[in-house]
Design a protein around this motif. Structure first.
Motif, mmCIF file in Angstrom:
data_model
loop_
_atom_site.group_PDB
_atom_site.id
_atom_site.type_symbol
_atom_site.label_atom_id
_atom_site.label_comp_id
_atom_site.label_asym_id
_atom_site.label_seq_id
_atom_site.Cartn_x
_atom_site.Cartn_y
_atom_site.Cartn_z
ATOM 1 N N ALA A 1 0.779 -1.154 0.077
ATOM 2 C CA ALA A 1 -0.130 0.023 -0.093
ATOM 3 C C ALA A 1 1.095 1.103 -0.001
ATOM 4 N N ARG B 1 2.023 1.770 -3.568
ATOM 5 C CA ARG B 1 1.094 2.027 -4.585
ATOM 6 C C ARG B 1 0.807 3.668 -4.393
ATOM 7 N N ARG C 1 -10.323 -0.103 -3.511
ATOM 8 C CA ARG C 1 -9.601 -0.423 -2.346
ATOM 9 C C ARG C 1 -8.455 1.121 -2.216
#
Length: 331
Positions: A284, A287, A316
């Motif tokens: 995460a 990203r 998400r």
């Protein structure tokens, strides 16, 4: 050997009583006794003797205790090695000198405490299989070749559109140009021995040839970037394409030229791929970092094949980003 039986043995040895060990482990005293009896059968020795003050280790029990501690420590390290957040983030890039590796270096500079493993796979099918099996956490690709959509459990996001440049030797007809249009490249021989049929980058250059009537040759063995640069420097009739962010060094006497291509500028679309259920917290973070640093895609005056997907991801948190392949660079 039952790991829980070993854990129970250590608890009894430390507590000195079956009853207290049972309370510490939230078990019944009968369950503790059964585990110890089973372990004794496996080892073929008595580990405890009953005494007025509780349970005392036999000589064999004393000999086994330090090894039992070692077994539990090894088991804990084994679990930690695969627990998200306790193992390195594994990311696939196709070349150590390409734009993908540059994105990962930028991520590492921004987050030096994130433990990374950077690997180099080849075919997109191999990378997708590794993502689905958990062998890697993410991969940089051009998303997918035409006719081969990604599996539904694989998410993707465009993270970098890398402009192509023309690389020539000093005697090439275009060597003195400050920039060249795609139309000016028609009739010139562009040599790219790193193109592999059936790969996503092979499909990219097939479409580039078809769209602009270019001549791209993939003949001969691919001996890597050094051999490619030597040949381009010594052969006035040949040029090659190079990603703008590809890091290459060559001898000064090569006199190579990197020339921007315009009108339109072909850009190679790097995307990050990952599994939608991957829980690694650093994924995460990667990203989000790529989303914050990525430039706009499909900008005016640029070209990519029609089959390139802008991005696809589930609802998400911020999507991933990573880099893949420059066909002129071998791993």
């Amino acid at each position: 050997m039952d790991l829980e039986a070993v854990r129970t043995f250590v608890a009894v040895a430390e507590a000195g009583q079956f009853q207290k060990a049972a309370a510490d482990l939230s078990l019944t005293q009968q369950a503790v006794s059964k585990r110890i009896a089973a372990l004794e059968r496996v080892l073929g020795v008595r580990l405890f003797t009953r005494a007025p003050r509780g349970a005392e280790l036999t000589i064999d029990g004393q000999a086994f205790l330090p090894h039992a501690h070692d077994v539990l420590r090894v088991a804990e390290r084994a679990v930690a090695s695969v627990r998200p957040g306790h193992r390195p983030l594994r990311v696939d890039v196709i070349a150590s000198r390409g734009a993908q590796a540059g994105l990962m270096r930028g991520f590492h500079r921004a987050y030096p405490d994130v433990d990374l493993d950077v690997v180099m796979l080849f075919e997109i099918e191999t990378a997708v299989a590794a993502i689905r099996s958990g062998a890697i956490d993410a991969s940089f690709r051009a998303v997918a070749a035409p006719g081969r959509p990604l599996p539904e459990d694989i998410e993707s996001v465009r993270v970098l559109d890398e402009p192509l440049q023309l690389l020539t030797g000093p005697a090439h007809a275009l060597a003195g140009a400050r920039s060249v249009t795609v139309a000016q490249l028609a009739g010139h021989r562009i040599w790219m021995p790193g193109i592999v049929p059936g790969t996503e980058w092979g499909a990219y250059y097939d479409d580039l040839v078809a769209e602009f009537s270019l001549t791209i040759e993939a003949t001969g063995p691919n001996f890597g970037s050094d051999a490619l640069l030597d040949t381009i420097a010594d052969t006035p009739a040949l040029a090659t394409f190079m990603g703008e962010h590809t890091r290459l060094i060559w001898p000064a006497d090569h006199g190579l030229r990197r020339i921007p291509v315009t009108d339109p500028t072909p850009v190679y679309p790097h995307s990050l791929l990952w599994h939608r259920d991957n829980p690694h917290p650093a994924l995460a973070t990667l990203r989000a970092h790529l989303a914050a640093t990525a430039a706009g895609h499909a900008a005016t005056g640029t070209w990519t094949p029609d089959w390139v997907i802008p991005h696809r991801e589930s609802p998400r948190p911020s999507p991933p980003t990573l880099i893949r392949q420059d066909p002129n660079e071998t791993a």
